[in-house]
Every structure is written in C-alpha cells, then in structure tokens.
Enzyme design. Structure first.
Site, PDB file in Angstrom:
ATOM      1  N   ASP A 161       0.794  -1.220   0.000  1.00  0.00           N
ATOM      2  CA  ASP A 161       0.000   0.000   0.000  1.00  0.00           C
ATOM      3  C   ASP A 161       0.833   1.280   0.000  1.00  0.00           C
ATOM      4  OD1 ASP A 161      -2.496   1.512   0.444  1.00  0.00           O
ATOM      5  OD2 ASP A 161      -1.646   1.881   2.431  1.00  0.00           O
ATOM      6  N   TYR A 183      -7.832   1.625   7.300  1.00  0.00           N
ATOM      7  CA  TYR A 183      -8.707   1.958   6.166  1.00  0.00           C
ATOM      8  C   TYR A 183     -10.168   1.643   6.473  1.00  0.00           C
ATOM      9  CZ  TYR A 183      -4.677   3.070   3.268  1.00  0.00           C
ATOM     10  OH  TYR A 183      -3.557   3.666   2.747  1.00  0.00           O
ATOM     11  N   GLU A 223       5.396   9.883   3.675  1.00  0.00           N
ATOM     12  CA  GLU A 223       4.990   8.563   3.174  1.00  0.00           C
ATOM     13  C   GLU A 223       4.184   8.744   1.877  1.00  0.00           C
ATOM     14  OE1 GLU A 223       2.735   6.153   5.949  1.00  0.00           O
ATOM     15  OE2 GLU A 223       3.316   4.317   4.896  1.00  0.00           O
TER      16      GLU A 223
END
Ligand code: NAG
Ligand code: NAG
Length: 516
Positions: free
Chosen positions: A87, A239, A488
């Site tokens: 991810d 998430y 990130e």
C-alpha cells in the site's frame, strides 16, 4: 466518420482551446517555473508501481533494488495471494485502497489513453493495472468470497524491514456471505470493470474475464450488504470505510454500465441515486473512501449522450453535485464552508495526513470536467460566485500538478526522483534500507529501526515516482523519515495523475514549447 478522424478533429479543436490557455499562462508572472517535464513525470510515476510490487518479480522489472517478496501470502489460509501491491511505506496489502488505485489508474487511462500512447508509456501503464487485476482475480476465489487484506497494520508497523525479509504476520482476511464488505467488494468490482474497458480491444479475453469477476463481485456486494471494517477488526485505524458502502455500490454500478452498456446497471445508478446519497451528497473530497464526486462526474458525462436523455432529471441532479465539487475546488461556491481550503502557495488542503492524495484526485476531476465542458455545448460552468471556463479548469488542474512538481514556496518536487529537489528520507521500509540485491543478509524486525530508520542519511534507494503526503497547511515540509504524515507515499496518490501528466506533456510539446 471513423474513430481516428473524430480523434483528430477533437485534437484540432483542442488546439484552439489550448491556444487561449497558452495566453493565460504566458501572461501570468511568477518566479517559479511555469511548466515541467511532464513526460519525465509520467515515466517516473509508472516506475513507482514497480517499486510497490509484491510477489514474484518478472524479468523485465525495472526497479532493480527490489526483489521477490511475500511468496507465502495466503499459504496459511490455503489460498494463493501472491502478488498485488504494498500500500505505502509498509507491507500490508489493503484491498480497498489497492482497488481504488486500480480504478483510478484505469480511469486515467480511459480518459487520456492517446496521450499516454504518444508518450510511449501505454505498455507500462497497462502493466501497472494488470499487476493489480491479476491479484484481484486470485483474491476472488468464489462468487461470494473476496480476500481483502494480507498482513495487518499492527504487527507490520512493529517492524522496520525490507519486504524481502518480512517476518511479520501474513495472515489473510476475507469477506463473504457471513461477513460481508460491500465497500471493498464494490470497489474491487469497479476496478475490474474499469480495467475491462482499458483491455477491451488490446486483450479481449482478459477484458471479459475481468468483467465476469466484476459482475459477480457487484452482485455479492449488493446482495450481502455490510461495511467490511465491521467484520475485519484489523483494518480499523487504517482503512475504515467512513463513508459506508453506498458510494462504492453506485460507483461499481456506474463502472459496470460503462463496461457493458447494460441498462440494468444504469437503472441501479438512477433508482438508488437519492437513497444512496448520489444526488444528495455535496462534498469537497474525493478519495479512496469517498467516491461521490467521481460518481457525479461520471454521471455528468452520461448526460451528453442522446440515449441517456430519458434519465435527464436524475442525471442533472448528479451533475449539479459534480459542479458543487468542481466549484469548491475553484473557490467559487458561496460561503467558505462550501469551498476547499488552500495553502498560501495554492495547494488544495483537506487534511494534515497524506494531503497530496486530495490534490491529485482534485486535479484529475477538474481536468476531466474541463474536457467535458469543452466537448459539450455548455462552454461555461455556472458556479454560485461566477462562471468558470473550461480553460480555467484546465489551468487549475495544471497549477496543482505544477505545485506538486516543484512550483511551490520550497521549490520541492513532491514526486520523488523528479527535478533537482525532492524528499530524500521517504517513509518507506524498502527504500530506506540497503537494497536486497546489494546485501541479502537478513535484516531483522527491529534491526531496521536501529540501523536504518533512525539514520539521518538519505534513503539508499530512491523510490522514484512516489508521491509523498506533502506539505502542511502552510506549505511547510520536513524531510524526515519519522514524519509519516508528510513523507509517506501511497499507491492511490499518484494513480490519477498518470493520464494528467500525459496530457500536459502533449500540450507542452505542441503548444507550450514556445514559452521555453
Ligand atoms: C524530459 O525528460 C526526458 C527524460 O525522461 C528527456 O529525455 C527529455 O529530453 C526531457 N525534455 C525536456 C524538454 O527537457
Ligand atoms: C525558489 O526558487 C526561486 C526562483 O528560483 C527563488 O527565488 C527562491 O529563493 C527559492 N526558494 C527556496 C526556498 O529555495
């Protein structure tokens, strides 16, 4: 007229449209560069997807500091879940954002395919989609079973390791009839339907296979309703589907309609428009969680086809919400609450953590809407405060992209590896530790934290093409590995920009070169 002729015509019409933009841009004064090497940005953005690959890497892998990893994913559960994408800077394979990434990559290619092909990047773009869809095919093991996560944030984040050395849990999680997840199944259906459109001509067999999965997944998502985070505890805090699953159901039906032209799917979008919030939600965010603005823009596209005019009433309601979103980006709605906030340097600012995703998705939707207005007879978008031209929308989209690529107060490109100045301490496990190819001695779970994470040196590997979280509300950015909110990158950050880079590159080469 054949399709090529229509394309040529639309390109020449576009030329006139762009010429007026050229004057807008060259007449504005700024100390920052007015444009960038968008074709370089395009090439780099596609390399990033190779850096994020999980599984067995192919011989033509271009990002050579990576190696095979995650080769036992799914083994404990007796299912082959090798492949797919990590991810972000960690190694969890999160199904919901991964599927959204593939949907947006596909949409970006559907809109701007000819420009990507001109830039000779179409094959790489198709590979980036296929790396995701091949994985979804594996993960969809029976009509009502979809594996939606491998690994978990809690144990994964405890370690700082290269993916090649992973010792963390690779437990896999699924949704099924007893523990449904209409959001993640809906998004995966959308991704596979959108990808089936991309592959329709070039690989018809694969396209049909994707469509078959997409249709089954949509039935499953619709029939067994539920939020996946209520059934899969470990996804909470990472998430959670805050907006629920109704947006994904509309989104999936919309993509299935685009892929099949089957009226059953269009009826779903029309009949559930109100109940599912499609025509009710005015919203200033478009993201892996909240799809309404995307659905509304897709619905607006349908309005311009004669055959959809029998649904004019509902489609116009969708369009009015799409326009609310677009006007909010241009800050032309009434009242500050109805407009997006910007940094002083001009970047869309929604929230502190990984804000760049909203700039890229906003840039995408405004560009698509600009094209739509241009193609239609409505040459103006009527916002509450004033009318907006397609040129202004295109210019807005370009400004967001230019900010991302370095036209900002820090002169920093937030696309890693692009231009003279970019983040060098990206919060990315693999990039921050010596390449496995250079040193294949095992690096343990906490060893990575001690020897690499804590270092103030630049990362040994440049994760080229990653779009990091970006600056704060005041255009400030701290290039530190521990600053994960800003340094990130996530796969869905860059996906929408693939087509935008290609289009800007085309415009640059045909028109803007005069401004160099
Ligand atoms: C843009 O970047 C590519 C490398 O990706 C390079 O070949 C090309 O010459 C650059 N174009 C310009 C106008 O600098
Ligand atoms: C950014 O670039 C501009 C133009 O070259 C320069 O005037 C400015 O000082 C630079 N700012 C920073 C923070 O480097």
């Amino acid at each position: 007229m054949n399709n090529n002729l229509i394309k040529l015509l639309s390109i020449s019409q576009y030329y006139c449209f762009i010429l007026s933009l050229f004057f807008i841009i060259t007449s504005s004064k700024s100390t920052n560069p007015l444009s960038h090497n968008y074709s370089d940005a395009l090439t780099k953005s596609l390399l990033y997807f190779e850096a994020q690959r999980s599984g067995h890497l192919p011989h033509n892998q271009r990002v050579t500091w990576r190696h095979h990893s995650g080769l036992t994913d799914g083994l404990e559960q007796g299912v082959d879940l090798i492949g797919g994408y990590y991810d972000a800077g960690d190694h969890v394979k999160f199904g919901l954002p991964m599927a959204f990434t593939v949907t947006m990559l596909s949409w970006s290619i559907i809109e701007y395919r000819e420009y990507i092909a001109r830039a000779r990047e179409l094959d790489h773009a198709l590979e980036a989609i296929k790396w995701g869809t091949d994985y979804f095919i594996k993960a969809h093991t029976s009509p009502n079973v979809l594996w939606v996560e491998v690994g978990d944030g809690y144990t994964d984040h405890y370690c700082w390791q290269r993916p090649e050395d992973m010792t963390t849990s690779r437990q896999a999680y699924k949704v099924d009839e007893n523990s449904p997840g209409s959001d993640v199944a809906g998004e995966t259906a959308a991704a596979m339907a959108a990808a089936s459109v991309v592959f329709r001509k070039i690989n018809p067999r694969y396209s049909r296979l994707l469509l078959h999965h997409a249709q089954q997944l949509f039935e499953f998502a619709d029939k067994y309703r539920g939020k996946y985070d209520e059934n899969i505890e470990v996804v909470k805090n990472y998430y959670t589907s805050v907006s629920g699953y109704k947006d994904e159901l509309l989104w999936a039906a919309m993509w299935l309609y685009k892929a099949t032209e089957n009226h059953r799917y269009l009826s779903y979008v029309i009949d559930n428009a109100n109940e599912f919030g499609g025509t009710g939600w005015s919203i200033t965010e478009f993201s892996w969680d909240v799809k309404y603005a995307g659905i509304q823009v897709l619905a607006s596209q349908l309005l311009y086809e004669e055959k959809h005019l029998k649904h004019k009433n509902i489609l116009e309601q969708y369009r009015s919400k799409a326009e609310y979103y677009i006007c909010s980006c241009l800050r032309k709605n009434n009242g500050t609450k109805n407009n997006v906030v910007f940094t002083p340097g001009g970047l869309i600012f929604i929230r502190q953590w990984n804000n760049m995703q909203y700039a890229s998705s906003g840039s995408f939707l405004t560009m698509v809407y600009s094209d739509l207005l241009h193609k239609s007879n409505r040459k103006m978008l009527k916002c509450h405060m004033e009318d907006v031209t397609p040129q202004e929308l295109l210019q807005f989209s370009k400004h967001q992209v230019d900010y991302i690529l370095g036209s900002n107060p820090l002169n920093m490109s937030y696309l890693v590896g692009f231009g003279p100045k970019f983040p060098t301490r990206v919060h990315h496990r693999g990039a921050s530790i010596v390449s496995y190819r250079e040193n294949n001695g095992f690096i343990g779970c906490t060893e990575g934290y001690d020897n690499w994470y804590a270092s103030s040196d630049p990362n040994p590997n440049v994760v080229v093409g990653a779009l990091v979280g970006g600056p704060n509300h005041n255009d400030e950015f701290a290039d530190k590995r521990g600053n994960y909110m800003q340094t990130e990158a996530c796969t869905y950050n860059i996906a929408p920009l693939v087509g935008i880079f290609a289009k800007l590159s085309y415009l640059e080469n045909t028109i803007f070169h005069q401004s160099y």
